[in-house]
Design a protein around this motif. Structure first.
Motif, PDB file in Angstrom:
ATOM      1  N   ASP A 246     -29.307  13.703 -43.278  1.00  0.00           N
ATOM      2  CA  ASP A 246     -28.718  14.975 -43.983  1.00  0.00           C
ATOM      3  C   ASP A 246     -29.075  16.170 -43.410  1.00  0.00           C
ATOM      4  O   ASP A 246     -28.746  17.117 -43.801  1.00  0.00           O
ATOM      5  CB  ASP A 246     -29.354  14.705 -45.447  1.00  0.00           C
ATOM      6  CG  ASP A 246     -29.027  13.828 -46.350  1.00  0.00           C
ATOM      7  OD1 ASP A 246     -27.732  13.396 -46.117  1.00  0.00           O
ATOM      8  OD2 ASP A 246     -29.911  13.184 -46.964  1.00  0.00           O
TER       9      ASP A 246
ATOM     10  N   THR B 250     -26.107  18.356 -41.954  1.00  0.00           N
ATOM     11  CA  THR B 250     -25.458  18.834 -43.254  1.00  0.00           C
ATOM     12  C   THR B 250     -26.000  19.672 -43.806  1.00  0.00           C
ATOM     13  O   THR B 250     -25.494  21.031 -44.039  1.00  0.00           O
ATOM     14  CB  THR B 250     -24.979  17.620 -43.940  1.00  0.00           C
ATOM     15  OG1 THR B 250     -24.371  16.756 -43.326  1.00  0.00           O
ATOM     16  CG2 THR B 250     -24.244  18.175 -45.346  1.00  0.00           C
TER      17      THR B 250
ATOM     18  N   GLU C 192     -25.936  23.071 -41.879  1.00  0.00           N
ATOM     19  CA  GLU C 192     -24.778  23.875 -42.111  1.00  0.00           C
ATOM     20  C   GLU C 192     -24.443  24.603 -43.320  1.00  0.00           C
ATOM     21  O   GLU C 192     -24.163  25.868 -43.228  1.00  0.00           O
ATOM     22  CB  GLU C 192     -23.434  22.966 -41.871  1.00  0.00           C
ATOM     23  CG  GLU C 192     -23.418  22.435 -40.328  1.00  0.00           C
ATOM     24  CD  GLU C 192     -22.446  21.336 -40.074  1.00  0.00           C
ATOM     25  OE1 GLU C 192     -21.809  21.078 -41.068  1.00  0.00           O
ATOM     26  OE2 GLU C 192     -22.570  20.775 -38.981  1.00  0.00           O
ATOM     27  N   TRP C 193     -24.621  23.895 -44.573  1.00  0.00           N
ATOM     28  CA  TRP C 193     -24.774  24.650 -45.870  1.00  0.00           C
ATOM     29  C   TRP C 193     -25.747  25.719 -45.982  1.00  0.00           C
ATOM     30  O   TRP C 193     -25.311  26.712 -46.511  1.00  0.00           O
ATOM     31  CB  TRP C 193     -25.049  23.681 -46.737  1.00  0.00           C
ATOM     32  CG  TRP C 193     -23.897  22.495 -46.835  1.00  0.00           C
ATOM     33  CD1 TRP C 193     -22.686  22.424 -46.430  1.00  0.00           C
ATOM     34  CD2 TRP C 193     -24.060  21.302 -47.701  1.00  0.00           C
ATOM     35  NE1 TRP C 193     -22.270  21.271 -46.638  1.00  0.00           N
ATOM     36  CE2 TRP C 193     -22.955  20.476 -47.590  1.00  0.00           C
ATOM     37  CE3 TRP C 193     -25.176  20.732 -48.398  1.00  0.00           C
ATOM     38  CZ2 TRP C 193     -22.684  19.091 -48.054  1.00  0.00           C
ATOM     39  CZ3 TRP C 193     -24.848  19.271 -48.965  1.00  0.00           C
ATOM     40  CH2 TRP C 193     -23.830  18.735 -48.814  1.00  0.00           C
TER      41      TRP C 193
ATOM     42  N   ASP D 266     -24.597  28.965 -44.079  1.00  0.00           N
ATOM     43  CA  ASP D 266     -23.343  29.712 -44.440  1.00  0.00           C
ATOM     44  C   ASP D 266     -23.435  30.789 -45.219  1.00  0.00           C
ATOM     45  O   ASP D 266     -23.840  30.700 -46.361  1.00  0.00           O
ATOM     46  CB  ASP D 266     -22.468  28.579 -45.187  1.00  0.00           C
ATOM     47  CG  ASP D 266     -21.117  28.953 -45.446  1.00  0.00           C
ATOM     48  OD1 ASP D 266     -20.730  30.169 -45.271  1.00  0.00           O
ATOM     49  OD2 ASP D 266     -20.412  28.106 -46.297  1.00  0.00           O
TER      50      ASP D 266
ATOM     51  N   THR E 221     -22.577  31.096 -48.878  1.00  0.00           N
ATOM     52  CA  THR E 221     -23.092  30.732 -50.011  1.00  0.00           C
ATOM     53  C   THR E 221     -24.788  31.700 -50.318  1.00  0.00           C
ATOM     54  O   THR E 221     -25.160  31.209 -51.210  1.00  0.00           O
ATOM     55  CB  THR E 221     -23.540  29.319 -49.768  1.00  0.00           C
ATOM     56  OG1 THR E 221     -24.534  29.223 -48.551  1.00  0.00           O
ATOM     57  CG2 THR E 221     -22.586  28.286 -49.483  1.00  0.00           C
TER      58      THR E 221
ATOM     59  N   VAL F  22     -21.317  15.382 -50.886  1.00  0.00           N
ATOM     60  CA  VAL F  22     -20.696  16.521 -51.457  1.00  0.00           C
ATOM     61  C   VAL F  22     -21.403  17.713 -51.673  1.00  0.00           C
ATOM     62  O   VAL F  22     -21.088  18.883 -51.828  1.00  0.00           O
ATOM     63  CB  VAL F  22     -19.578  16.217 -52.483  1.00  0.00           C
ATOM     64  CG1 VAL F  22     -18.549  15.311 -51.974  1.00  0.00           C
ATOM     65  CG2 VAL F  22     -20.330  15.803 -53.725  1.00  0.00           C
ATOM     66  N   GLY F  23     -22.688  17.505 -51.919  1.00  0.00           N
ATOM     67  CA  GLY F  23     -23.549  18.686 -52.243  1.00  0.00           C
ATOM     68  C   GLY F  23     -25.118  18.296 -52.456  1.00  0.00           C
ATOM     69  O   GLY F  23     -25.238  17.283 -51.892  1.00  0.00           O
TER      70      GLY F  23
ATOM     71  N   LYS G 239     -20.235  21.636 -51.517  1.00  0.00           N
ATOM     72  CA  LYS G 239     -19.475  22.047 -50.338  1.00  0.00           C
ATOM     73  C   LYS G 239     -17.984  22.692 -50.717  1.00  0.00           C
ATOM     74  O   LYS G 239     -17.349  21.950 -51.657  1.00  0.00           O
ATOM     75  CB  LYS G 239     -19.405  21.070 -49.161  1.00  0.00           C
ATOM     76  CG  LYS G 239     -18.486  19.648 -49.513  1.00  0.00           C
ATOM     77  CD  LYS G 239     -18.630  18.867 -48.590  1.00  0.00           C
ATOM     78  CE  LYS G 239     -17.545  17.841 -48.432  1.00  0.00           C
ATOM     79  NZ  LYS G 239     -17.497  17.052 -47.155  1.00  0.00           N
ATOM     80  N   HIS G 240     -17.516  23.503 -49.733  1.00  0.00           N
ATOM     81  CA  HIS G 240     -16.216  24.142 -50.135  1.00  0.00           C
ATOM     82  C   HIS G 240     -15.077  23.209 -50.547  1.00  0.00           C
ATOM     83  O   HIS G 240     -14.474  23.436 -51.630  1.00  0.00           O
ATOM     84  CB  HIS G 240     -15.763  25.186 -49.287  1.00  0.00           C
ATOM     85  CG  HIS G 240     -16.751  26.252 -48.755  1.00  0.00           C
ATOM     86  ND1 HIS G 240     -17.171  27.336 -49.890  1.00  0.00           N
ATOM     87  CD2 HIS G 240     -17.638  26.558 -47.733  1.00  0.00           C
ATOM     88  CE1 HIS G 240     -18.130  28.072 -49.255  1.00  0.00           C
ATOM     89  NE2 HIS G 240     -18.248  27.593 -48.079  1.00  0.00           N
ATOM     90  N   ASP G 241     -14.889  22.342 -49.777  1.00  0.00           N
ATOM     91  CA  ASP G 241     -13.716  21.478 -50.166  1.00  0.00           C
ATOM     92  C   ASP G 241     -13.762  20.379 -51.267  1.00  0.00           C
ATOM     93  O   ASP G 241     -12.804  19.548 -51.447  1.00  0.00           O
ATOM     94  CB  ASP G 241     -13.256  20.648 -49.003  1.00  0.00           C
ATOM     95  CG  ASP G 241     -13.989  19.979 -48.320  1.00  0.00           C
ATOM     96  OD1 ASP G 241     -15.274  19.781 -48.682  1.00  0.00           O
ATOM     97  OD2 ASP G 241     -13.680  18.967 -47.385  1.00  0.00           O
TER      98      ASP G 241
ATOM     99  N   ARG H 189     -15.487  21.369 -54.207  1.00  0.00           N
ATOM    100  CA  ARG H 189     -15.412  22.224 -55.486  1.00  0.00           C
ATOM    101  C   ARG H 189     -14.151  21.909 -56.563  1.00  0.00           C
ATOM    102  O   ARG H 189     -13.243  21.516 -56.133  1.00  0.00           O
ATOM    103  CB  ARG H 189     -15.557  23.864 -55.182  1.00  0.00           C
ATOM    104  CG  ARG H 189     -16.915  23.927 -54.434  1.00  0.00           C
ATOM    105  CD  ARG H 189     -17.114  25.538 -54.081  1.00  0.00           C
ATOM    106  NE  ARG H 189     -18.430  25.509 -53.336  1.00  0.00           N
ATOM    107  CZ  ARG H 189     -18.798  26.540 -52.869  1.00  0.00           C
ATOM    108  NH1 ARG H 189     -18.072  27.505 -52.664  1.00  0.00           N
ATOM    109  NH2 ARG H 189     -20.109  26.400 -52.070  1.00  0.00           N
TER     110      ARG H 189
END
Length: 170
Positions: A15, A18, A21-22, A25, A28, A73-74, A95-97, A99
């Motif tokens: 993880d 991932t 990156e989150w 960003d 966020t 996804v989050g 994550k954005h896609d 939501r």
């Protein structure tokens, strides 16, 4: 009742990228208290120590994973756990896609169950900037209610917005 679409799982070494990156960003950052990058080494250390007991660290992070395809996804965090007064705080990131598909609300529901049944918590607190309508609507739909505001608590460039406190009794 709608079938469960996600499960909460422990952090895994895989993880790290991932989360890197989150967490890095800038979009966020306005939803949280961090306004600067975090290193991959720090994220790896967080994962490495994620097995420490919440009674010691006062926090725990879960990854949100879809049950239909295993996609992450989050994440959802319990933090500021107070074992004396039996309450904690919660934060969630999807994550954005992914939501607006119900993943965050279901993660909050599951983490509230964990807080009540495992930590024996009586209440859970969430916060959101007053201009973050999506977060306020999310927590309200999950059974939280506004219990106060911190006036001018969050800086946006050279302006300040209130932080809304939302609570749910478990």
């Amino acid at each position: 009742m709608k079938p469960t679409t996600i499960r909460l799982r422990a952090l895994e070494p895989s993880d790290a990228q991932t989360l890197f990156e989150w967490e890095n960003d800038p979009v966020t950052w306005d939803a949280g208290s961090r306004r600067w990058p975090i290193s991959l080494a720090d994220i790896k250390a967080l994962i490495e120590h994620s097995d420490l007991d919440i009674w010691h660290t006062r926090q725990v992070r879960f990854m949100i994973e879809r049950t239909d395809n295993g996609e992450t996804v989050g994440c959802v965090d319990i933090f500021d756990f107070d074992p004396l007064n039996m309450h904690c705080s919660v934060g969630v990131l999807v994550k954005h896609d992914a939501r607006r598909q119900g993943f965050a609300r279901e993660a909050i529901r599951q983490v509230c169950t964990f807080a009540r049944e495992t930590l024996l918590a009586n209440a859970i607190l969430a916060t959101a900037a007053a201009d973050n309508d999506a977060s306020i609507a999310l927590f309200t739909s999950a059974g939280f209610s506004e219990c106060g505001r911190l006036k001018g608590w969050i800086r946006r460039q050279m302006n300040f917005v209130d932080e809304v406190l939302l609570i749910k009794t478990l």
